[in-house]
Design a protein around this motif. Structure first.
Motif, PDB file in Angstrom:
ATOM      1  N   ILE B 102      -0.189  -8.381   2.597  1.00 34.97           N
ATOM      2  CA  ILE B 102       0.033  -7.210   1.748  1.00 34.97           C
ATOM      3  C   ILE B 102      -1.171  -6.274   1.829  1.00 34.97           C
ATOM      4  O   ILE B 102      -2.287  -6.641   1.442  1.00 34.97           O
ATOM      5  CB  ILE B 102       0.251  -7.642   0.284  1.00 34.97           C
ATOM      6  CG1 ILE B 102       1.311  -8.735   0.194  1.00 34.97           C
ATOM      7  CG2 ILE B 102       0.637  -6.441  -0.568  1.00 34.97           C
ATOM      8  CD1 ILE B 102       2.653  -8.336   0.719  1.00 34.97           C
ATOM      9  N   THR B 103      -0.938  -5.088   2.347  1.00 31.80           N
ATOM     10  CA  THR B 103      -2.026  -4.111   2.502  1.00 31.80           C
ATOM     11  C   THR B 103      -1.989  -3.089   1.369  1.00 31.80           C
ATOM     12  O   THR B 103      -1.026  -3.002   0.615  1.00 31.80           O
ATOM     13  CB  THR B 103      -1.882  -3.372   3.830  1.00 31.80           C
ATOM     14  OG1 THR B 103      -0.644  -2.645   3.803  1.00 31.80           O
ATOM     15  CG2 THR B 103      -1.853  -4.343   5.002  1.00 31.80           C
ATOM     16  N   ASP B 104      -3.059  -2.304   1.285  1.00 35.67           N
ATOM     17  CA  ASP B 104      -3.100  -1.234   0.291  1.00 35.67           C
ATOM     18  C   ASP B 104      -1.942  -0.263   0.508  1.00 35.67           C
ATOM     19  O   ASP B 104      -1.355   0.255  -0.446  1.00 35.67           O
ATOM     20  CB  ASP B 104      -4.432  -0.478   0.395  1.00 35.67           C
ATOM     21  CG  ASP B 104      -5.596  -1.345  -0.085  1.00 35.67           C
ATOM     22  OD1 ASP B 104      -5.316  -2.389  -0.719  1.00 35.67           O
ATOM     23  OD2 ASP B 104      -6.748  -0.983   0.172  1.00 35.67           O
ATOM     24  N   GLN B 105      -1.624  -0.024   1.771  1.00 39.68           N
ATOM     25  CA  GLN B 105      -0.537   0.897   2.090  1.00 39.68           C
ATOM     26  C   GLN B 105       0.780   0.407   1.508  1.00 39.68           C
ATOM     27  O   GLN B 105       1.562   1.184   0.946  1.00 39.68           O
ATOM     28  CB  GLN B 105      -0.422   1.034   3.610  1.00 39.68           C
ATOM     29  CG  GLN B 105       0.680   1.978   4.058  1.00 39.68           C
ATOM     30  CD  GLN B 105       0.463   3.395   3.526  1.00 39.68           C
ATOM     31  OE1 GLN B 105      -0.624   3.951   3.672  1.00 39.68           O
ATOM     32  NE2 GLN B 105       1.479   3.961   2.883  1.00 39.68           N
ATOM     33  N   ILE B 106       1.015  -0.897   1.612  1.00 39.27           N
ATOM     34  CA  ILE B 106       2.257  -1.467   1.083  1.00 39.27           C
ATOM     35  C   ILE B 106       2.315  -1.290  -0.427  1.00 39.27           C
ATOM     36  O   ILE B 106       3.347  -0.885  -0.987  1.00 39.27           O
ATOM     37  CB  ILE B 106       2.353  -2.965   1.465  1.00 39.27           C
ATOM     38  CG1 ILE B 106       2.589  -3.087   2.976  1.00 39.27           C
ATOM     39  CG2 ILE B 106       3.475  -3.655   0.693  1.00 39.27           C
ATOM     40  CD1 ILE B 106       2.600  -4.522   3.483  1.00 39.27           C
ATOM     41  N   VAL B 107       1.198  -1.578  -1.080  1.00 39.49           N
ATOM     42  CA  VAL B 107       1.151  -1.403  -2.537  1.00 39.49           C
ATOM     43  C   VAL B 107       1.413   0.062  -2.892  1.00 39.49           C
ATOM     44  O   VAL B 107       2.167   0.365  -3.832  1.00 39.49           O
ATOM     45  CB  VAL B 107      -0.216  -1.859  -3.092  1.00 39.49           C
ATOM     46  CG1 VAL B 107      -0.293  -1.596  -4.582  1.00 39.49           C
ATOM     47  CG2 VAL B 107      -0.442  -3.330  -2.790  1.00 39.49           C
ATOM     48  N   ALA B 108       0.818   0.959  -2.118  1.00 39.91           N
ATOM     49  CA  ALA B 108       1.017   2.387  -2.384  1.00 39.91           C
ATOM     50  C   ALA B 108       2.478   2.766  -2.217  1.00 39.91           C
ATOM     51  O   ALA B 108       3.036   3.533  -3.020  1.00 39.91           O
ATOM     52  CB  ALA B 108       0.141   3.217  -1.444  1.00 39.91           C
ATOM     53  N   ASP B 109       3.114   2.224  -1.172  1.00 32.79           N
ATOM     54  CA  ASP B 109       4.542   2.504  -0.963  1.00 32.79           C
ATOM     55  C   ASP B 109       5.361   2.026  -2.155  1.00 32.79           C
ATOM     56  O   ASP B 109       6.250   2.735  -2.645  1.00 32.79           O
ATOM     57  CB  ASP B 109       5.032   1.823   0.312  1.00 32.79           C
ATOM     58  CG  ASP B 109       4.461   2.474   1.565  1.00 32.79           C
ATOM     59  OD1 ASP B 109       3.932   3.609   1.437  1.00 32.79           O
ATOM     60  OD2 ASP B 109       4.532   1.864   2.652  1.00 32.79           O
ATOM     61  N   LEU B 191       3.071  -7.294  -5.776  1.00 38.26           N
ATOM     62  CA  LEU B 191       2.382  -6.822  -4.579  1.00 38.26           C
ATOM     63  C   LEU B 191       0.926  -6.488  -4.889  1.00 38.26           C
ATOM     64  O   LEU B 191       0.039  -6.691  -4.051  1.00 38.26           O
ATOM     65  CB  LEU B 191       3.106  -5.605  -4.006  1.00 38.26           C
ATOM     66  CG  LEU B 191       4.482  -5.925  -3.414  1.00 38.26           C
ATOM     67  CD1 LEU B 191       5.214  -4.653  -3.005  1.00 38.26           C
ATOM     68  CD2 LEU B 191       4.332  -6.853  -2.217  1.00 38.26           C
ATOM     69  N   LYS B 192       0.665  -5.962  -6.084  1.00 36.16           N
ATOM     70  CA  LYS B 192      -0.723  -5.684  -6.471  1.00 36.16           C
ATOM     71  C   LYS B 192      -1.536  -6.970  -6.476  1.00 36.16           C
ATOM     72  O   LYS B 192      -2.729  -6.961  -6.177  1.00 36.16           O
ATOM     73  CB  LYS B 192      -0.753  -5.060  -7.870  1.00 36.16           C
ATOM     74  CG  LYS B 192      -0.673  -3.534  -7.867  1.00 36.16           C
ATOM     75  CD  LYS B 192      -0.813  -2.987  -9.273  1.00 36.16           C
ATOM     76  CE  LYS B 192      -0.785  -1.470  -9.283  1.00 36.16           C
ATOM     77  NZ  LYS B 192      -0.642  -0.937 -10.665  1.00 36.16           N
ATOM     78  N   ALA B 193      -0.871  -8.078  -6.824  1.00 34.40           N
ATOM     79  CA  ALA B 193      -1.554  -9.373  -6.818  1.00 34.40           C
ATOM     80  C   ALA B 193      -1.591  -9.952  -5.406  1.00 34.40           C
ATOM     81  O   ALA B 193      -2.028 -11.088  -5.209  1.00 34.40           O
ATOM     82  CB  ALA B 193      -0.852 -10.331  -7.771  1.00 34.40           C
ATOM     83  N   ARG B 194      -1.136  -9.161  -4.441  1.00 30.64           N
ATOM     84  CA  ARG B 194      -1.103  -9.595  -3.031  1.00 30.64           C
ATOM     85  C   ARG B 194      -0.273 -10.864  -2.857  1.00 30.64           C
ATOM     86  O   ARG B 194      -0.585 -11.714  -2.025  1.00 30.64           O
ATOM     87  CB  ARG B 194      -2.525  -9.821  -2.503  1.00 30.64           C
ATOM     88  CG  ARG B 194      -3.416  -8.592  -2.529  1.00 30.64           C
ATOM     89  CD  ARG B 194      -2.878  -7.531  -1.590  1.00 30.64           C
ATOM     90  NE  ARG B 194      -3.799  -6.432  -1.357  1.00 30.64           N
ATOM     91  CZ  ARG B 194      -3.881  -5.342  -2.145  1.00 30.64           C
ATOM     92  NH1 ARG B 194      -3.086  -5.250  -3.212  1.00 30.64           N
ATOM     93  NH2 ARG B 194      -4.710  -4.373  -1.857  1.00 30.64           N
ATOM     94  N   ASP B 195       0.760 -10.999  -3.655  1.00 30.24           N
ATOM     95  CA  ASP B 195       1.590 -12.196  -3.613  1.00 30.24           C
ATOM     96  C   ASP B 195       2.968 -11.853  -3.060  1.00 30.24           C
ATOM     97  O   ASP B 195       3.875 -11.486  -3.805  1.00 30.24           O
ATOM     98  CB  ASP B 195       1.707 -12.797  -5.017  1.00 30.24           C
ATOM     99  CG  ASP B 195       2.360 -14.183  -4.991  1.00 30.24           C
ATOM    100  OD1 ASP B 195       3.059 -14.487  -4.006  1.00 30.24           O
ATOM    101  OD2 ASP B 195       2.160 -14.943  -5.950  1.00 30.24           O
ATOM    102  N   GLY B 196       3.097 -11.945  -1.753  1.00 31.18           N
ATOM    103  CA  GLY B 196       4.359 -11.582  -1.101  1.00 31.18           C
ATOM    104  C   GLY B 196       5.511 -12.474  -1.524  1.00 31.18           C
ATOM    105  O   GLY B 196       6.639 -12.013  -1.681  1.00 31.18           O
ATOM    106  N   GLN B 197       5.246 -13.759  -1.694  1.00 27.70           N
ATOM    107  CA  GLN B 197       6.313 -14.668  -2.108  1.00 27.70           C
ATOM    108  C   GLN B 197       6.845 -14.292  -3.485  1.00 27.70           C
ATOM    109  O   GLN B 197       8.059 -14.314  -3.726  1.00 27.70           O
ATOM    110  CB  GLN B 197       5.797 -16.108  -2.113  1.00 27.70           C
ATOM    111  CG  GLN B 197       6.845 -17.124  -2.527  1.00 27.70           C
ATOM    112  CD  GLN B 197       8.053 -17.124  -1.583  1.00 27.70           C
ATOM    113  OE1 GLN B 197       7.909 -17.309  -0.390  1.00 27.70           O
ATOM    114  NE2 GLN B 197       9.245 -16.885  -2.138  1.00 27.70           N
ATOM    115  N   ALA B 198       5.925 -13.914  -4.379  1.00 26.27           N
ATOM    116  CA  ALA B 198       6.360 -13.498  -5.716  1.00 26.27           C
ATOM    117  C   ALA B 198       7.233 -12.253  -5.619  1.00 26.27           C
ATOM    118  O   ALA B 198       8.249 -12.137  -6.308  1.00 26.27           O
ATOM    119  CB  ALA B 198       5.144 -13.226  -6.600  1.00 26.27           C
TER     120      ALA B 198
END
Lengths: 219, 219
Positions: B102-109, B191-198
């Motif tokens: 999970i990148t910053d870009q993904i969180v931004a999206d 996603l902010k927690a960088r937890d893709g599974q969640a």
DNA sequence: AATCTTTATGTTGTGCACAACCTTGATGCG
DNA sequence: CGCATCAAGGTTGTGCACAACATAAAGATT
């Protein structure tokens, strides 16, 4: 009645024939399929045949390039590994999503597959093994009523079938036959116990093992 | 360069256009699509257009009958339920099979999707909601590197998209919008927690809830 | 009036000719 | 000899005309 021969039936026949040839390596990766030659062979014109090739391209078995030809795809090992990962998960789902009740007929069919497999033990043959594997796969997906699951599983199966076949050629044919027969045996045991989930887990496990065996070839 | 306009690109454009029209109910179930009319509209001939319709038929969105026409399918509730079952499982797999970091870009999206969703709260609109849902779905599948998983998920999504849309019309639009926004919110948190599974589980859960809401309509 | 037949019309499926395109080898030039 | 240019052959993509088929309306027959 045995041959409706309407457009849809002809299409399905053609598609199945070409798909089988590709997956049995009659057309090895890199082969060029001539639309004109195939049309002539099947006694039709290019138009219906192109529709078949388009579907095969959608399924990832060939690629058509304007001015070049229609070429049987070669498979990227990395992508294949990921496809196998998904196939493994779908195999497990067959036992959980809308499983069919296990009937005597189903058990008898499984016993039939085992018998055919055991016959191969004394006289191993790559092509017969591949065909049996293909039929057995369809038997496996028939154990769920979930049409979408069946469809996706088959789509992925045909995309990976060639990998296993080429790997078998580089591994030991007798070994692979024995492993496959043991899968058939485990599967029959589970079905005799009327345990569809267990049967699905057998398939799941064997796909995992298959992934492992194929992976060692890459090292 | 912005418009390669080779055969493949034109094909994809046509396919995407028609698929969107079907899934946004511009062509409601039972509509008859005229090959000639569509060919004229898109400035081509029937030949390339028929290839597009063939793919749509393969995807289960239309059926072509010789001498009758190409008709947008209506969906069998039972089969749809099973398709949703599979979609739910695949959504969970996105978090487990080859997840992307999970990148910053993904969180931004994700934040962007939430913002657009919240804008819909004050002025609900079925069509905008459907479009946002479609884009968000593609965002969701982009969180796995497993191409096959992405492909199967999308295939199933487009097969069920219309169900949710028609159900939304019979449920309460404002409610559905609020529910969707809460999904976007939960997803962003994960996603902010960088937890893709969640994040995948959030999607999975909401599909489950969506199944339940649609099912009450059948009683 | 009811029903079968026929005909007209519109649709998808097929075959064929040509366009667009790529590859390969020959040919000419430096 | 090296390299660019071009011509030839073969392949897939497109357009069009016609065949095959289904439907509905009109007409004939009972």
């Amino acid at each position: 009645m045995s041959e409706p021969s309407d457009a849809r039936t002809r299409f399905l026949r053609l598609h199945d024939a070409l798909r089988t040839r590709i997956c049995l390596l009659d057309y090895p990766p890199g082969s060029r399929l001539s639309e004109e030659a195939l049309a002539a062979e099947f006694g039709t014109s290019r138009t219906p045949l192109r529709r078949v090739l388009a579907k095969l391209e959608d399924e990832g078995l060939v690629v058509s390039q304007h001015g070049v030809g229609t070429i049987v795809t070669d498979v990227d090992p990395g992508e294949m590994a990921r496809t196998y990962d998904l196939r493994r998960e779908l195999a497990g789902l067959v036992g959980r999503l809308s499983p069919v009740p296990i009937t005597d007929q189903i058990v008898a069919d499984a016993a039939g597959f085992l018998k055919r497999g055991e016959a191969l033990l004394t006289r191993p043959d790559t092509r017969s093994l591949a065909r049996l594997n293909m039929e057995y796969f369809h038997f496996g997906t028939s154990l769920t009523r979930n049409e979408a699951l069946r469809e996706m599983s088959e789509r992925l199966y045909y995309r990976t079938a060639r990998i296993w076949l080429t790997a078998t050629a580089r591994l030991d044919l007798a070994d692979e036959t024995a492993i496959f027969v043991s899968e058939l045996r485990d599967s029959l045991q589970a079905l005799k116990a009327r345990d569809g989930q267990a049967a699905a887990d057998v398939r799941r496990t064997h796909i995992s093992l298959c992934i492992a065996r194929v992976n060692v070839l890459r090292d």
